[in-house]
Design a protein around this motif. Structure first.
Motif, PDB file in Angstrom:
ATOM      1  N   ARG A   1      37.606   8.079  26.137  1.00 30.20           N
ATOM      2  CA  ARG A   1      37.853   8.195  27.583  1.00 30.20           C
ATOM      3  C   ARG A   1      36.626   8.745  28.294  1.00 30.20           C
ATOM      4  O   ARG A   1      36.236   8.241  29.344  1.00 30.20           O
ATOM      5  N   VAL A   2      36.023   9.767  27.726  1.00 28.88           N
ATOM      6  CA  VAL A   2      34.811  10.341  28.310  1.00 28.88           C
ATOM      7  C   VAL A   2      33.690   9.307  28.264  1.00 28.88           C
ATOM      8  O   VAL A   2      32.961   9.111  29.245  1.00 28.88           O
ATOM      9  N   ALA A   3      33.546   8.630  27.150  1.00 30.58           N
ATOM     10  CA  ALA A   3      32.500   7.614  27.008  1.00 30.58           C
ATOM     11  C   ALA A   3      32.667   6.513  28.043  1.00 30.58           C
ATOM     12  O   ALA A   3      31.694   6.110  28.697  1.00 30.58           O
ATOM     13  N   ASP A   4      33.901   6.030  28.215  1.00 28.77           N
ATOM     14  CA  ASP A   4      34.162   4.968  29.186  1.00 28.77           C
ATOM     15  C   ASP A   4      33.801   5.426  30.591  1.00 28.77           C
ATOM     16  O   ASP A   4      33.173   4.691  31.354  1.00 28.77           O
ATOM     17  N   PHE A   5      34.179   6.648  30.937  1.00 27.64           N
ATOM     18  CA  PHE A   5      33.864   7.212  32.248  1.00 27.64           C
ATOM     19  C   PHE A   5      32.349   7.277  32.459  1.00 27.64           C
ATOM     20  O   PHE A   5      31.829   6.872  33.500  1.00 27.64           O
ATOM     21  N   LEU A   6      31.627   7.784  31.461  1.00 29.97           N
ATOM     22  CA  LEU A   6      30.176   7.911  31.570  1.00 29.97           C
ATOM     23  C   LEU A   6      29.495   6.547  31.633  1.00 29.97           C
ATOM     24  O   LEU A   6      28.564   6.344  32.423  1.00 29.97           O
ATOM     25  N   ILE A   7      29.949   5.624  30.809  1.00 28.84           N
ATOM     26  CA  ILE A   7      29.351   4.284  30.809  1.00 28.84           C
ATOM     27  C   ILE A   7      29.524   3.631  32.181  1.00 28.84           C
ATOM     28  O   ILE A   7      28.573   3.085  32.753  1.00 28.84           O
ATOM     29  N   ARG A   8      30.753   3.689  32.717  1.00 23.27           N
ATOM     30  CA  ARG A   8      30.997   3.083  34.034  1.00 23.27           C
ATOM     31  C   ARG A   8      30.141   3.743  35.113  1.00 23.27           C
ATOM     32  O   ARG A   8      29.570   3.056  35.963  1.00 23.27           O
ATOM     33  N   GLY A   9      30.034   5.063  35.080  1.00 23.57           N
ATOM     34  CA  GLY A   9      29.232   5.770  36.080  1.00 23.57           C
ATOM     35  C   GLY A   9      27.754   5.439  35.988  1.00 23.57           C
ATOM     36  O   GLY A   9      27.094   5.203  36.999  1.00 23.57           O
ATOM     37  N   LEU A  10      27.216   5.417  34.773  1.00 24.14           N
ATOM     38  CA  LEU A  10      25.800   5.108  34.591  1.00 24.14           C
ATOM     39  C   LEU A  10      25.494   3.657  34.937  1.00 24.14           C
ATOM     40  O   LEU A  10      24.483   3.356  35.582  1.00 24.14           O
ATOM     41  N   GLU A  11      26.365   2.741  34.523  1.00 23.44           N
ATOM     42  CA  GLU A  11      26.138   1.325  34.822  1.00 23.44           C
ATOM     43  C   GLU A  11      26.267   1.045  36.313  1.00 23.44           C
ATOM     44  O   GLU A  11      25.553   0.195  36.845  1.00 23.44           O
ATOM     45  N   ALA A  12      27.142   1.764  37.002  1.00 24.37           N
ATOM     46  CA  ALA A  12      27.281   1.595  38.451  1.00 24.37           C
ATOM     47  C   ALA A  12      26.005   1.980  39.177  1.00 24.37           C
ATOM     48  O   ALA A  12      25.734   1.495  40.272  1.00 24.37           O
ATOM     49  N   GLU A  13      25.205   2.832  38.554  1.00 19.97           N
ATOM     50  CA  GLU A  13      23.937   3.249  39.137  1.00 19.97           C
ATOM     51  C   GLU A  13      22.755   2.449  38.602  1.00 19.97           C
ATOM     52  O   GLU A  13      21.605   2.824  38.781  1.00 19.97           O
ATOM     53  N   GLY A  14      23.035   1.361  37.902  1.00 11.20           N
ATOM     54  CA  GLY A  14      21.976   0.458  37.467  1.00 11.20           C
ATOM     55  C   GLY A  14      21.421   0.713  36.084  1.00 11.20           C
ATOM     56  O   GLY A  14      20.454   0.077  35.683  1.00 11.20           O
ATOM     57  N   HIS A  15      22.013   1.627  35.329  1.00  5.26           N
ATOM     58  CA  HIS A  15      21.532   1.912  33.982  1.00  5.26           C
ATOM     59  C   HIS A  15      22.221   0.991  32.979  1.00  5.26           C
ATOM     60  O   HIS A  15      23.389   0.648  33.126  1.00  5.26           O
ATOM     61  N   SER A  16      21.506   0.616  31.951  1.00  6.36           N
ATOM     62  CA  SER A  16      22.078  -0.140  30.843  1.00  6.36           C
ATOM     63  C   SER A  16      22.429   0.879  29.763  1.00  6.36           C
ATOM     64  O   SER A  16      21.577   1.684  29.380  1.00  6.36           O
ATOM     65  N   VAL A  17      23.676   0.846  29.274  1.00  2.10           N
ATOM     66  CA  VAL A  17      24.138   1.882  28.354  1.00  2.10           C
ATOM     67  C   VAL A  17      24.617   1.267  27.040  1.00  2.10           C
ATOM     68  O   VAL A  17      25.426   0.351  27.036  1.00  2.10           O
ATOM     69  N   ALA A  18      24.090   1.788  25.947  1.00  2.80           N
ATOM     70  CA  ALA A  18      24.591   1.472  24.609  1.00  2.80           C
ATOM     71  C   ALA A  18      25.431   2.667  24.177  1.00  2.80           C
ATOM     72  O   ALA A  18      25.139   3.802  24.550  1.00  2.80           O
ATOM     73  N   HIS A  19      26.477   2.422  23.382  1.00  3.54           N
ATOM     74  CA  HIS A  19      27.374   3.505  22.993  1.00  3.54           C
ATOM     75  C   HIS A  19      27.535   3.565  21.482  1.00  3.54           C
ATOM     76  O   HIS A  19      27.715   2.550  20.832  1.00  3.54           O
ATOM     77  N   ALA A  20      27.443   4.774  20.942  1.00  2.49           N
ATOM     78  CA  ALA A  20      27.739   5.036  19.530  1.00  2.49           C
ATOM     79  C   ALA A  20      28.888   6.035  19.502  1.00  2.49           C
ATOM     80  O   ALA A  20      28.917   6.985  20.292  1.00  2.49           O
ATOM     81  N   LYS A  21      29.837   5.822  18.579  1.00  5.01           N
ATOM     82  CA  LYS A  21      31.069   6.621  18.560  1.00  5.01           C
ATOM     83  C   LYS A  21      31.008   7.859  17.680  1.00  5.01           C
ATOM     84  O   LYS A  21      31.900   8.692  17.710  1.00  5.01           O
ATOM     85  N   ASP A  22      29.948   7.991  16.852  1.00  2.00           N
ATOM     86  CA  ASP A  22      29.849   9.174  15.998  1.00  2.00           C
ATOM     87  C   ASP A  22      28.387   9.463  15.677  1.00  2.00           C
ATOM     88  O   ASP A  22      27.490   8.692  16.027  1.00  2.00           O
ATOM     89  N   GLY A  23      28.162  10.601  15.007  1.00  6.46           N
ATOM     90  CA  GLY A  23      26.809  11.041  14.690  1.00  6.46           C
ATOM     91  C   GLY A  23      26.005  10.077  13.841  1.00  6.46           C
ATOM     92  O   GLY A  23      24.865   9.738  14.187  1.00  6.46           O
ATOM     93  N   PRO A  24      26.534   9.611  12.703  1.00 10.48           N
ATOM     94  CA  PRO A  24      25.744   8.699  11.873  1.00 10.48           C
ATOM     95  C   PRO A  24      25.356   7.396  12.594  1.00 10.48           C
ATOM     96  O   PRO A  24      24.219   6.939  12.484  1.00 10.48           O
ATOM     97  N   GLU A  25      26.295   6.819  13.347  1.00  8.04           N
ATOM     98  CA  GLU A  25      25.977   5.599  14.097  1.00  8.04           C
ATOM     99  C   GLU A  25      24.922   5.888  15.161  1.00  8.04           C
ATOM    100  O   GLU A  25      23.978   5.120  15.355  1.00  8.04           O
ATOM    101  N   GLY A  26      25.073   7.020  15.851  1.00  2.00           N
ATOM    102  CA  GLY A  26      24.104   7.408  16.870  1.00  2.00           C
ATOM    103  C   GLY A  26      22.722   7.622  16.289  1.00  2.00           C
ATOM    104  O   GLY A  26      21.716   7.179  16.850  1.00  2.00           O
ATOM    105  N   TYR A  27      22.665   8.308  15.136  1.00  2.00           N
ATOM    106  CA  TYR A  27      21.375   8.549  14.481  1.00  2.00           C
ATOM    107  C   TYR A  27      20.719   7.232  14.075  1.00  2.00           C
ATOM    108  O   TYR A  27      19.528   7.021  14.298  1.00  2.00           O
ATOM    109  N   ALA A  28      21.505   6.335  13.490  1.00  2.67           N
ATOM    110  CA  ALA A  28      20.971   5.045  13.052  1.00  2.67           C
ATOM    111  C   ALA A  28      20.414   4.248  14.236  1.00  2.67           C
ATOM    112  O   ALA A  28      19.313   3.700  14.165  1.00  2.67           O
ATOM    113  N   ARG A  29      21.145   4.228  15.319  1.00  2.67           N
ATOM    114  CA  ARG A  29      20.690   3.460  16.491  1.00  2.67           C
ATOM    115  C   ARG A  29      19.485   4.113  17.152  1.00  2.67           C
ATOM    116  O   ARG A  29      18.556   3.426  17.570  1.00  2.67           O
ATOM    117  N   ALA A  30      19.501   5.434  17.257  1.00  2.00           N
ATOM    118  CA  ALA A  30      18.395   6.145  17.918  1.00  2.00           C
ATOM    119  C   ALA A  30      17.084   5.967  17.174  1.00  2.00           C
ATOM    120  O   ALA A  30      16.018   5.952  17.783  1.00  2.00           O
TER     121      ALA A  30
END
Length: 182
Positions: free
Chosen positions: A8-37
């Motif tokens: 829910r928090v992620a969806d809220f943040l993604i919508r807010g950032l994208e509404a301001e013109g940002h492109s957002v990728a999302h990772a749901k946990d630490g290992p996925e985030g680390y791998a993508r980063a």
């Protein structure tokens, strides 16, 4: 890159950032985030401190140890004094305590993105979208090779829109960027 396990928090943040013109990728946990980063290029990393599999603090320290220079904004639910003392050593560039104001988050993300590109590094001097070119150094617009005369506000509006071709911009963003807060 947003690393947030609460959908829910992620969806809220993604919508807010994208509404301001940002492109957002999302990772749901630490290992996925680390791998993508560490395998993809991002302007800013926004990390929740409490993540399944790898805490935000660990998630922040590991890439820094590997030399990752991408600016990092940590989202934390605690504002305890011992946490504040540990923040500068954690590798993050900035912290935001939950709950937070969406405008404050946007301002910090934009500031970190500018910092990540280097101080003084601005947008490219020339932008081309279709048959329209905008030369920021000369403040000149050309369409199909012909100079187009615009007012200052028209130029600023076109510059803003050409900076993110194909993206929908909110009325608020346009008003803030072209006309300013006042």
């Amino acid at each position: 890159l947003l690393v947030e396990d609460d959908l829910r928090v992620a969806d809220f943040l993604i919508r807010g950032l994208e509404a301001e013109g940002h492109s957002v990728a999302h990772a749901k946990d630490g290992p996925e985030g680390y791998a993508r980063a560490t395998s993809e290029n991002f302007d800013v990393l926004v990390l929740d401190v409490m993540l399944p599999g790898l805490s935000g603090k660990e998630r922040c320290r590991k890439p820094r140890l590997r030399g990752l220079a991408t600016p990092i904004l940590m989202l934390t639910a605690t504002d305890a004094p011992e946490d504040k003392a540990d923040r500068p050593r954690g590798g993050a560039d900035d912290y935001l305590t939950k709950p937070f104001d969406c405008d404050g988050l946007l301002a910090r993300v934009e500031a970190l993105a500018r910092r990540g590109r280097g101080f003084g590094a601005g947008p490219p001097p020339r932008v081309v979208v279709g048959e329209v070119s905008l030369d920021r150094d000369a403040m000149e617009i050309r369409k199909s090779g012909r100079v187009v005369e615009l007012t200052a506000k028209e130029y600023q509006l076109l510059d803003l829109l050409m900076s993110a071709p194909g993206k929908v911009m909110s009325r608020t963003r346009i008003l803030n960027k072209v006309w300013g807060y006042d």
